[in-house]
Design a protein around this motif. Structure first.
Motif, PDB file in Angstrom:
ATOM      1  N   GLU A  94      41.322  32.917  33.181  1.00  0.00           N
ATOM      2  CA  GLU A  94      41.972  33.716  32.149  1.00  0.00           C
ATOM      3  C   GLU A  94      42.423  35.049  32.741  1.00  0.00           C
ATOM      4  N   ASP A  95      43.428  35.664  32.125  1.00  0.00           N
ATOM      5  CA  ASP A  95      43.843  37.029  32.411  1.00  0.00           C
ATOM      6  C   ASP A  95      44.019  37.275  33.912  1.00  0.00           C
TER       7      ASP A  95
ATOM      8  N   LYS B   6      43.316  34.376  36.347  1.00  0.00           N
ATOM      9  CA  LYS B   6      44.379  33.382  36.425  1.00  0.00           C
ATOM     10  C   LYS B   6      45.491  33.863  37.344  1.00  0.00           C
TER      11      LYS B   6
END
Length: 247
Positions: free
Chosen positions: A86-87, A90
């Motif tokens: 995520e975020d 990533k």
């Protein structure tokens, strides 16, 4: 040694270390700035024994698995992940995988090693998820191999980069369903016949950058077991977020 340290100091004054994520200045080489660090979802606490995803609640000493691993039993015995996909994490993975950011590998492998310390017993042999040679020609490097090599160096573990091979160039698994991913990867990975003696009776630590469904890791694990490995454990840099898992 003194001269080498002086050269490093001079270089750092001219070219200050930059954040691996945003290229802002940081204090240490291969570091992450405070802002990016807060946006990196490192995994800790109670985790799934199958894939390393965080779980709610406290570890009670029994084997705990997330809904995903319970629904799709894994051929490997244990798994760990350093980050949620995520975020900033990533972005970092995508940079390593597709953006020629090979400088990320050393720091990332250190995070993976810390996440996996509890499953590194039994004198394991470390190996990466392989790329087909045609993709290697296009990409020039295998990001999983970079991570695996640095991971082994962190732990001073046995490392063999070519224990496994892709028998044919599998298509991208992006946007495929779980069943499609498993069908695509079925029998696509095999152990190199010349390394049979290395695998026989050994515990294998299988390294990859990201785990989504686990289809690629499952194919690699099954290839190791067919070749005589005693056990396979998996370690990935990032785990794709699933719905919240409860114990």
């Amino acid at each position: 040694m003194m001269m080498h340290a002086q050269i490093q100091t001079a270089v750092s004054l001219v070219y200050p270390p930059q954040c691996l994520s945003c290229d802002g200045f940081v204090g240490d080489e291969y570091g992450i700035c405070g802002t990016c660090w807060r946006e990196m979802h490192f995994i800790g606490g109670t985790v799934c024994q199958g894939c390393g995803v965080p779980l709610e609640g406290e570890d009670d000493g029994y084997r705990l698995e997330c809904d995903d691993c319970l629904g799709t039993p894994r051929p490997w015995s244990q798994g760990r992940a350093a980050l949620m996909y995520e975020d900033r994490a990533k972005q970092l993975v995508m940079g390593l995988k597709h953006g020629d950011r090979t400088d990320v590998a050393r720091a990332a492998a250190g995070w993976m090693y810390r996440a996996a310390r509890s499953i590194l017993q039994d004198n394991p042999i470390v190996t990466p998820v392989p790329l087909h040679w045609t993709r290697m020609l296009r990409r020039k490097y295998n990001q999983s191999e970079l991570l695996a090599r640095a991971f082994a160096e962190h732990g001073r573990l046995d490392y063999w980069p070519d224990l496994l091979r892709r028998r044919w160039p599998t298509p991208s698994l992006d946007r495929k369903s779980r069943d499609q991913r498993y069908r695509t990867m079925k029998n696509a990975i095999a152990a190199h016949s010349r390394h049979g003696e290395l695998l026989a009776g050994r515990t294998v630590i299988l390294i990859d950058d990201v785990m989504t469904s686990g289809a690629t890791l499952a194919a690699c694990t099954e290839a190791c077991l067919r070749a005589g490995a005693a056990e396979v454990r998996v370690v990935v840099l990032a785990r794709v977020a699933q719905k919240m898992n409860k114990m």
